[in-house]
Scaffold this motif. Structure first.
Motif: not given
Ligand SMILES: NC(=O)c1ccc[n+]([C@@H]2O[C@H](COP(=O)([O-])OP(=O)(O)OC[C@H]3O[C@@H](n4cnc5c(N)ncnc54)[C@H](O)[C@@H]3O)[C@@H](O)[C@H]2O)c1
Length: 251
Positions: A12-14, A39-43, A59-61, A91-92
């Motif tokens: 997560x937070x990838x 953040x879908x684009x950066x994912x 990818x999981x938004x 992620x945090x």
């Protein structure tokens, strides 16, 4: 399904920063990686970099604070890949407010993302890991869980509280999920990422001087430890908290 015998991970937070570096380090070790972030684009960019290592990426938004979403996404990953070997709860969110100004909603949201989010995903993957007879969960803490926030940090006391909670979660889950699943935490010190670049900028020289190893950390400094915890065998560590801070908080 991935190739029979292939190992898989969720990070997560990838989309950026430390999570991205961990996803790439796991891909380099041959794991398929499911990438979770808001953040879908950066994912999508992280996914392309993972696939460049010759392994599958999903990818999981999703918001890690969403309990049901974690369960649904884990079910979908299991449907696609058949197994989950590694979960990296990374992620945090920042919590810059001081105690006299934070609102109840801000406090609750920090807890929901930084602490409950890690529970959500750990509970969702645990049945599969227990059934497989093995698994690794790696939780991202922070040295500020031990020390409180340092003056250069963008986050304050509420963030430290969530990160201290992450360490308790780690130790508790390590006992409950043993012997099949090893659960460990990493506490980064000052690591230069997109998130921290601005708040660290005025303090960089002081940070270097107060760090025995003489530099500010990089996402790769954390990723190498995460990859070890995720893949090293044999593994006789669980419930451990590893500070990765260049020695800045030796005591
Ligand atoms: N950078 C540091 O100096 C440092 C120090 C100590 C601990 N950490 C910890 O390391 C981890 C990564 O930090 P970073 O500096 O790479 O941060 P970052 O902000 O660059 O990356 C965090 C990622 O998590 C995602 N995210 C945030 N809230 C989310 C949510 N609710 N659902 C899904 N995704 C969400 C963000 O979109 C972002 O891509 C965090 O747990 C952080 O607390 C970082």
């Amino acid at each position: 399904m991935t190739e029979p015998g292939s190992r898989t991970a969720i990070v997560s937070g990838a989309a950026r920063g430390i999570g991205r570096a961990i996803a790439l380090a796991l891909a380099e070790k041959g794991l398929a990686v499911a990438l979770v972030d808001l953040r879908e684009q950066e994912l999508a960019a992280t996914a392309a970099a993972v696939r460049a290592h010759g392994v599958p990426a999903l990818t999981i938004a999703a918001d890690i604070a969403d309990y049901q979403a974690a369960r649904d996404h884990v079910a979908a990953i299991l449907g696609a890949w058949g197994r989950i070997d590694v979960l990296v709860n990374n992620a945090a969110m920042l919590q810059p407010q001081r105690v006299l100004e934070i609102t109840e909603a801000e406090w609750d949201r920090g807890m929901a993302v930084n602490l409950k989010g890690y529970f959500n995903w750990s509970q969702a993957v645990a049945p599969a890991m227990l059934a497989q007879g093995e698994g690794r969960i790696i939780n991202m803490g922070s040295v500020s869980a031990h020390t409180g926030p340092s003056p250069h940090a963008a986050s304050r006391f509420a963030y430290s509280a969530t990160k201290a909670g992450v360490l308790g979660l780690t130790r508790g889950l390590a006992r409950e999920l043993a012997p099949q699943v090893c659960v460990n935490a990493i506490c980064p010190g000052a690591i230069l990422t997109e998130r921290t670049a601005e708040s660290f900028a005025p303090h960089l020289e002081r940070l270097r001087q107060s760090t025995p190893l003489g530099r500010v950390g990089t996402p790769e400094d954390i990723a190498v430890v995460a990859a070890f915890l995720a893949t090293a065998t044999p593994m006789f560590m669980t419930g451990e908290v590893i500070d990765v801070d260049g020695g800045a908080n030796i005591n």
